[in-house]
Write a protein that holds these residues in place. Structure first.
Motif, PDB file in Angstrom:
ATOM      1  N   ALA A  96       0.772  -1.226  -0.101  1.00 32.85           N
ATOM      2  CA  ALA A  96      -0.067  -0.057   0.043  1.00 32.85           C
ATOM      3  C   ALA A  96       0.953   1.403  -0.083  1.00 32.85           C
ATOM      4  O   ALA A  96       0.583   2.401  -0.673  1.00 32.85           O
ATOM      5  N   SER A  97       1.799   1.275   0.986  1.00 35.40           N
ATOM      6  CA  SER A  97       2.989   2.328   0.897  1.00 35.40           C
ATOM      7  C   SER A  97       3.568   2.656  -0.622  1.00 35.40           C
ATOM      8  O   SER A  97       3.376   3.927  -1.022  1.00 35.40           O
ATOM      9  N   TRP A  99       2.468   1.876  -3.494  1.00 32.35           N
ATOM     10  CA  TRP A  99       1.334   2.396  -4.342  1.00 32.35           C
ATOM     11  C   TRP A  99       0.921   3.638  -4.173  1.00 32.35           C
ATOM     12  O   TRP A  99       0.700   4.601  -5.000  1.00 32.35           O
ATOM     13  N   LEU A 100       0.700   4.126  -2.738  1.00 31.91           N
ATOM     14  CA  LEU A 100       0.296   5.362  -2.390  1.00 31.91           C
ATOM     15  C   LEU A 100       1.437   6.488  -2.673  1.00 31.91           C
ATOM     16  O   LEU A 100       1.200   7.620  -3.064  1.00 31.91           O
ATOM     17  N   THR A 101       2.729   5.950  -2.751  1.00 27.06           N
ATOM     18  CA  THR A 101       3.623   7.015  -3.128  1.00 27.06           C
ATOM     19  C   THR A 101       3.489   7.368  -4.547  1.00 27.06           C
ATOM     20  O   THR A 101       3.659   8.536  -5.098  1.00 27.06           O
ATOM     21  N   ARG A 153       1.077   7.062  -6.671  1.00 28.87           N
ATOM     22  CA  ARG A 153      -0.292   7.757  -6.600  1.00 28.87           C
ATOM     23  C   ARG A 153      -0.369   9.278  -6.386  1.00 28.87           C
ATOM     24  O   ARG A 153      -0.779  10.123  -6.712  1.00 28.87           O
ATOM     25  N   THR A 154       0.322   9.392  -5.179  1.00 34.64           N
ATOM     26  CA  THR A 154       0.532  10.832  -4.591  1.00 34.64           C
ATOM     27  C   THR A 154       1.252  11.794  -5.617  1.00 34.64           C
ATOM     28  O   THR A 154       0.941  13.027  -5.766  1.00 34.64           O
ATOM     29  N   PHE A 176      -4.537  11.663  -0.195  1.00 35.63           N
ATOM     30  CA  PHE A 176      -3.568  10.656  -0.368  1.00 35.63           C
ATOM     31  C   PHE A 176      -2.267  10.973   0.344  1.00 35.63           C
ATOM     32  O   PHE A 176      -1.658  10.073   0.798  1.00 35.63           O
ATOM     33  N   ARG A 187      -2.779   9.661   3.875  1.00 37.06           N
ATOM     34  CA  ARG A 187      -2.740   8.345   3.965  1.00 37.06           C
ATOM     35  C   ARG A 187      -1.345   7.646   3.913  1.00 37.06           C
ATOM     36  O   ARG A 187      -1.049   6.899   4.480  1.00 37.06           O
ATOM     37  N   LEU A 188      -0.662   8.363   3.023  1.00 36.47           N
ATOM     38  CA  LEU A 188       0.659   7.974   2.789  1.00 36.47           C
ATOM     39  C   LEU A 188       1.659   8.056   4.308  1.00 36.47           C
ATOM     40  O   LEU A 188       2.348   7.272   4.297  1.00 36.47           O
ATOM     41  N   THR A 213       0.597   5.544   6.499  1.00 37.78           N
ATOM     42  CA  THR A 213       0.901   4.086   6.260  1.00 37.78           C
ATOM     43  C   THR A 213       2.448   4.059   6.589  1.00 37.78           C
ATOM     44  O   THR A 213       3.355   3.122   7.065  1.00 37.78           O
TER      45      THR A 213
END
Length: 720
Positions: free
Chosen positions: A196-197, A199-201, A203-204, A391, A394-395, A398
């Motif tokens: 998740a981290s 993907w979040l990076t 995506r952010t 996001f 959330r990053l 996470t």
């Protein structure tokens, strides 16, 4: 028999034929605890033998089994795990529902956990032969087969039980399964968090670029359409607002100045030359001129009073006064002119501001039209920025959870290497062997009683056969205990008249001879049995000897002409006997033989009957018994088996009373019943049934009221 007497009333001094009610089935007899105890005591050695056999078999089986040890580790499923930081987890906690716990039970038994446990065992026990890398798959399979995972009721506790012939291996397996399940849970959460981290990076970063592009487009649109703003409003809006404020001030200023001008003009029209105009009254110059005018007026007045009209001083003073007044008027005119000029300036300023307002309103209208596009761009920019910030937060959460992941379960109790095997359970096996032995022993007793099926007790006689119980004659050996019998029973009662065996015959004699109802002049007793080998002849001989030894004139008649049971014991040479007497060939004295041991007489035969002629006809029997009554006190008729020989019925019918003999625990109930029915049909008077060959060493041999159950209390009364 009491029942028979009540069913067939008779006159005093006569015996009547017996009648019986139908045989009672066992189901109609209520169980008596004393009877149960009697049956148990009677078969105690059979019971103990079965118990020992079953217990020994259980012990042997237990010792031959390979011991299996069981170890259990307990897991507690924690549906609400404590948070180290107050952040939303990428992998949420398990919900506290029953089906989720059941799902975890299945997951613990998955091949993945088995492989992890096998690898962990190889690290824990590297020197164990099972830890070889080549056999790792087999080790995992072995550990999976020896495992049992169960939920403890409806709780959140899961028991992991492992069984093995090696206690330490069983404990290691249970603990490793629990540990690897928890580790797998934690690894799954860490992996999910890392994924998740990552993907979040990415995506952010994408959302940040999109937000920047949307904001740049918005600013460019504002610049292109003149929609730049400050303090929350566009330049056009600020300009219109400023102009509106300035116009309002200009209008107020114009109104004020126009009012002052109108007032001044009104005052001029009213007269006074403008001296009373407010603006003039407030002028400092006019004030000074007024003072000078006052001084000049005073001086003119003084000069007029002192001098004449043409006096130079007066003229001069008047000329000065007039000049002052001209200056005042000029000043007033100037003030009025200033008022008019101010009104014109204010009016011009107002006109200018109103023109600027018209232009600003036009620009504002254009800005409003362009603002529709700007709002769309603004919303797009705000949305992109909000998504980006969400996001981004959330990053951050996470990233903060890295290394803080907690499993949803924990070990509630670790397994320990058992000291004793779970199988076979020696205590349980011992209890099972003893309990099973007791149960089978009781079954063996019941089966033995059922298979024997003979007449055994007083209850069988009185309740099931509906005949009086006459007594029991024990086997001689059972009365001697550890001693061995050295002589036959008929001789033993002579040599040991005070023995238990002799007493049993006296009790039987008392039952037969002391009861009322015998015909006068003698007592004729027929001893009958249903089948051969029931002890009928021995009982007849012993009864005859017992009566003779008691002083009664006794004769024993052997009515079994085919087997000569009684005759063989007393007649050892060929001589006339019953057969010859019945045919009238010899007298009674010639046919009788004396028993020297007891003094009893015996009427028997020296040979078995060879022809078909039957001497035991009713007439012959009547003649024989009539003569015997005259000469003897007691007449014992030893008959043939009732069910096999018809002569026995006639002999029994001729007797005063009949004693039926049944071999204890051997002769079937149906055989005795059939014999009784035959005798009753023949008109025999059955007094009772006696059980013979009873083993009195077996507790309560003939029932819970058995007199032999109290034999030990009367040892001093008997001599063997």
């Amino acid at each position: 028999m009491a029942d028979g007497d009540s069913a067939n009333p008779s006159t005093a001094g006569e015996d009547q034929p017996e009648t019986r009610a139908p045989i009672e089935t066992r189901a109609n007899i209520l169980p008596d605890p004393r009877v149960v105890w009697m049956v148990f005591r009677r078969n105690i050695w059979l019971f103990l033998g079965v118990v020992v056999l079953v217990a020994g078999a259980a012990a042997t089986w237990t010792l031959l089994q390979t011991p299996i040890y069981s170890a259990t580790a307990s897991l507690l499923i924690d549906p609400i795990a404590p948070d180290v930081v107050n952040l939303k987890s990428v992998t949420p906690d398990l919900p506290g529902t029953s089906d989720v716990v059941d799902t975890q039970v299945r997951l613990i038994q998955s091949p993945q956990i088995a492989r992890r446990a096998a690898d962990a065992y190889a690290k824990l026990r590297p020197n164990d032969a099972r830890s070889a890398a080549a056999g790792r798959a087999e080790l995992a399979s072995t550990m999976a087969k020896m495992l049992a995972v169960n939920r403890a009721g409806l709780t959140f506790v899961i028991d992991i039980e492992a069984e093995s012939t090696d206690p330490q291996f069983a404990a290691d397996t249970a603990n490793l399964y629990a540990e690897q399940y928890i580790a797998a849970q934690r690894d799954a959460k860490v992996g999910a968090n890392q994924q998740a981290s990552t993907w979040l990076t990415s995506r952010t970063a994408e959302l940040r670029d999109a937000s920047s592009q949307a904001d740049a487009a918005l600013q460019q649109y504002k610049i292109a359409n003149g929609l730049l703003s400050s303090n929350g409003a566009t330049n056009a809006e600020q300009e219109v607002s400023t102009l509106n404020q300035q116009i309002a001030v200009a209008k107020a200023d114009l109104a004020e100045k126009s009012g002052r001008l109108a007032a001044a003009r009104a005052q001029l029209r009213a007269g006074g030359g403008g001296a009373d105009v407010g603006a003039a009254l407030g002028s400092g110059t006019i004030g000074s001129l007024r003072q000078s005018e006052a001084v000049a007026s005073s001086e003119v007045a003084q000069l007029e009073a002192r001098y004449g009209a043409l006096h130079p001083e007066l003229v001069k003073a008047q000329s000065q006064l007039k000049e002052i007044r001209v200056q005042i008027q000029q000043e007033i005119d100037r003030i009025l002119s200033n008022l008019e000029a101010d009104v014109r300036v204010s009016s011009s300023r107002l006109s200018s501001l109103q023109g600027s307002q018209s232009r600003a309103n036009g620009a504002l209208a254009g800005n409003n039209s362009a603002g529709v596009g700007m709002m769309a761009l603004q919303r797009k920019s705000d949305a992109a920025k909000a998504i980006y910030e969400t996001f981004l937060n959330r990053l951050r959460e996470t990233s903060a959870q890295q290394g803080l992941q907690q499993a949803d379960s924990r070990i509630a109790a670790a397994a320990e290497a058992p000291k004793s095997p779970d199988f076979p359970n020696h205590k349980l096996a011992a209890l099972g062997g003893i309990g099973g032995g007791i149960a089978l022993g009781l079954i063996a007793i019941a089966l033995a009683e059922y298979l024997q099926g003979g007449v055994r007790t007083k209850t069988d006689v009185e309740r099931r056969l509906r005949v009086r119980y006459a007594g029991a004659v024990p086997t001689l050996q059972s009365t001697l205990g550890k001693m061995r019998a050295t002589e036959p029973p008929q001789d033993y009662i002579v040599s040991h008249p005070l023995s238990v065996f002799a007493e049993s015959l006296r009790a039987l004699q008392a039952f037969l001879l002391l009861g009322g109802g015998a015909a006068q002049g003698g007592r004729v007793v027929a001893v009958a049995s249903a089948l051969p080998q029931e002890g009928k002849t021995t009982t007849s001989v012993c009864l005859a000897r017992t009566a003779a030894l008691g002083g009664a004139r006794t004769v024993l008649v052997d009515c079994d002409l085919r087997r000569r049971g009684s005759s063989e014991q007393f007649i050892h040479e060929k001589r006339p006997g019953l057969y010859e007497y019945m045919r009238g060939e010899v007298s009674l004295d010639e046919a009788l033989v004396v028993d020297p041991a007891s003094g009893a007489y015996v009427l028997g035969t020296s040979e078995s009957q060879q022809d078909a002629r039957d001497p035991l006809t009713p007439n012959n029997l009547g003649r024989l018994i009539a003569e015997l009554r005259k000469r003897f006190d007691v007449v014992i008729l030893d008959t043939a088996p009732v069910l096999g020989v018809a002569d026995a019925r006639a002999v029994a019918a001729a007797a005063d009373r009949v004693l039926v003999i049944s071999r204890w625990a051997k002769t079937s109930l149906r055989a005795v019943e059939a014999a009784i029915d035959v005798l009753l049909d023949a008109g025999a008077k059955i007094s009772g049934i006696a059980l013979t060959q009873v083993d009195i060493t077996r507790y309560a041999s003939t029932g819970h009221s058995d007199t032999y159950g109290y034999q030990k209390k009367f040892r001093g009364y008997y001599t063997n």
